[in-house]
Design a protein around this motif. Sequence first.
Motif, short mmCIF file in Angstrom:
data_model
loop_
_atom_site.label_atom_id
_atom_site.label_comp_id
_atom_site.label_asym_id
_atom_site.label_seq_id
_atom_site.Cartn_x
_atom_site.Cartn_y
_atom_site.Cartn_z
N ARG A 89 -20.22 16.27 -13.57
CA ARG A 89 -19.44 15.30 -12.80
C ARG A 89 -20.22 14.83 -11.58
N ARG A 90 -20.06 13.56 -11.26
CA ARG A 90 -20.76 13.06 -10.06
C ARG A 90 -20.00 13.51 -8.81
N ALA B 99 -9.94 7.10 -1.95
CA ALA B 99 -11.32 7.58 -1.85
C ALA B 99 -12.22 6.91 -2.91
N SER B 100 -13.18 7.68 -3.47
CA SER B 100 -14.11 7.14 -4.47
C SER B 100 -14.13 8.08 -5.66
N GLY B 101 -14.78 7.65 -6.75
CA GLY B 101 -14.89 8.50 -7.93
C GLY B 101 -15.52 9.85 -7.61
N GLN B 102 -16.58 9.82 -6.81
CA GLN B 102 -17.26 11.08 -6.46
C GLN B 102 -16.33 12.01 -5.70
N LEU B 103 -15.60 11.45 -4.72
CA LEU B 103 -14.72 12.28 -3.90
C LEU B 103 -13.55 12.81 -4.72
N ARG B 104 -13.00 11.99 -5.59
CA ARG B 104 -11.86 12.44 -6.41
C ARG B 104 -12.27 13.56 -7.37
N ASN B 105 -13.55 13.57 -7.76
CA ASN B 105 -14.02 14.66 -8.63
C ASN B 105 -14.01 16.00 -7.92
N LYS B 106 -14.07 16.02 -6.62
CA LYS B 106 -14.08 17.25 -5.82
C LYS B 106 -12.71 17.53 -5.21
#
Lengths: 203, 316
Positions: A89-90, B99-106
Amino acid sequence: MSRRDLVAGATAAAALTTLPAGVRAGTAATDKPVMATVNLTVNGQRRELELDTRTSLLDAAREHLHLTGSKKGCDHGQCGACTMIVDGRRINACLTLAVMHQGAEITTIEGLGQPENLHPMQAAFIKHDGYQCGYCTPGQICSGVAVLAEIKAGIPSHVTADLNAAVTASEAEIRERMSGNICRCGAYSNIVEAMTEVAGRQS
Amino acid sequence: MRSFTYERPSTPAEAAASVARNPEAKFIAGGTNLLDLMKLQIETPSHLVDVNGLSLDRIEPTPEGGLRIGALVRNTDLAADPRVRTDYGVLSRALLAGASGQLRNKATTAGNLLQRTRCPYFYDTAQPCNKRQPGSGCSALDGVSRQLAVIGASEACIATHPGDMAVAMRVLDATVETVDAKGTERKIPVAEFHRLPGDRPEVDTHLKPGELITAVTLPAPKAGTHIYRKVRDRASYAYALVSVAAILAKDGTGHVAFGGVAPRPWRVEAAEADLRKGAKAVTDRVFAGAKPTEHNAYKLKLAERTLTAALNQARA
Ligand SMILES: Cc1cc2nc3c(=O)[nH]c(=O)nc-3n(C[C@H](O)[C@H](O)[C@H](O)COP(=O)(O)OP(=O)(O)OC[C@H]3O[C@@H](n4cnc5c(N)ncnc54)[C@H](O)[C@@H]3O)c2cc1C
Ligand code: SF4
Ligand code: FES
Ligand code: FES
């Protein structure tokens, strides 16, 4: 609270906050680095590092593994220059601690492809001039690769009209999903073209 | 950043006990808010308790026909869950607008609820701020307040809860589940989870020290069109100026909560009886007693218009 109290409070606060934090928190004596052993698999290679617990995943890669492809733009999750692919995941490598990633599989731009063996996304960025200065590019490319995987996996986005329908790699989808990667040079439309070409080839 | 010791326990009780024992300890989940604030020395924990090993990352059906969302479920996974997409669309939409895709992944369910305000003076450590430094004063009162609260605030602080997810959870009548160091479990309706600032703006929620969020439960789905509309300074990757989370039936009845306007998601259930009379009838009641500043009075009109757009969307 009187106006004078407010002003006095304000001055005191301003004075306090300009002091180094250790002094402010009264911990100068105890604020020693805490070290930890961190095992990571970076671009397919197992690495063991002795790190200050404060080390972000980005600093671990850049300063300790000398993988300087991932860039530090803001260090606060606001620009995407540090984007890496972690366990598929990015994420923003600046806003996570290396010590929280024991055993993780990490891919940086260096692992995605090399000059003599380019990843299709790297090749497409070159072909479409998806950059100018290049600073944001490693993050854009890592993010771009992950975005196409997210679309394939059916993960919806803010611009997906029907949450229960299949997702396609349209221009609107690509633009929305790439909004976490800022480009000061404004190469956005060429980045969309590069990603569209790779998406087309994949499908 | 101040240095800290680090621990990754494997049970919720251990995690809660660790934080309860040490007033300088904090939980860390995705880290996307806490580390940001630690870099600025706004948060200065000397011990971090990583909750990522607690196996709180599942979404399960409840006997009541609802869903129980583990505290560690990532924002991406929650938004993409087929049950959430189908039955709780307002929640998927709110998450995807944030937020952004990267932030939502975390970012995690619990961390998102507990994200701190984005008031610019809270972030600027050279300025007084009662939330950051109790008693120092509020720079926003005479400063730039166009992002800040129009209702529910106090003389001490006019910050908003900046998040999107909690607004959807409010309209869905979600409940936050916690456990403390003694193993005592507690259920807190999301409506009562965030505090209004009063004279203690440094305390954002009703959680006790060391109390760990284990899950958020949603009751059985509510029928109607699920809508989340977010108005912001750019089309993506920006906080809400005003947002509307709504579940609206074709006949115009339904439920609505507002984001970006108050220290917590703002909902006045009694006003929902007026939904069929149009947006203004509702927002007049929802924002009765509002105290906007010169810079953010626009939010009252914007809230009415955003609700109008939601009502139109539901009818279409
Ligand atoms: C550039 C940027 C843009 C953003 N834009 C938006 C936006 O548009 N909309 C939006 O809603 N959000 C936005 N966010 C905020 C983002 O949603 C939050 O940072 C995220 O949800 C926090 O989750 P986390 O798991 O990373 O929390 P963490 O940073 O790990 O933790 C946050 C707080 O929660 C506590 N905590 C964590 N887990 C638990 C638990 N289980 N029990 C008790 N306490 C716990 C921690 O101690 C900490 O105090 C943005 C963030 C950034 C950096
Ligand atoms: S509004 Fe609240 S957070 Fe902002 S400066 Fe005032 S006290 Fe601080
Ligand atoms: S350096 Fe990580 S988001 Fe900017
Ligand atoms: S190419 Fe220069 S910042 Fe993107």
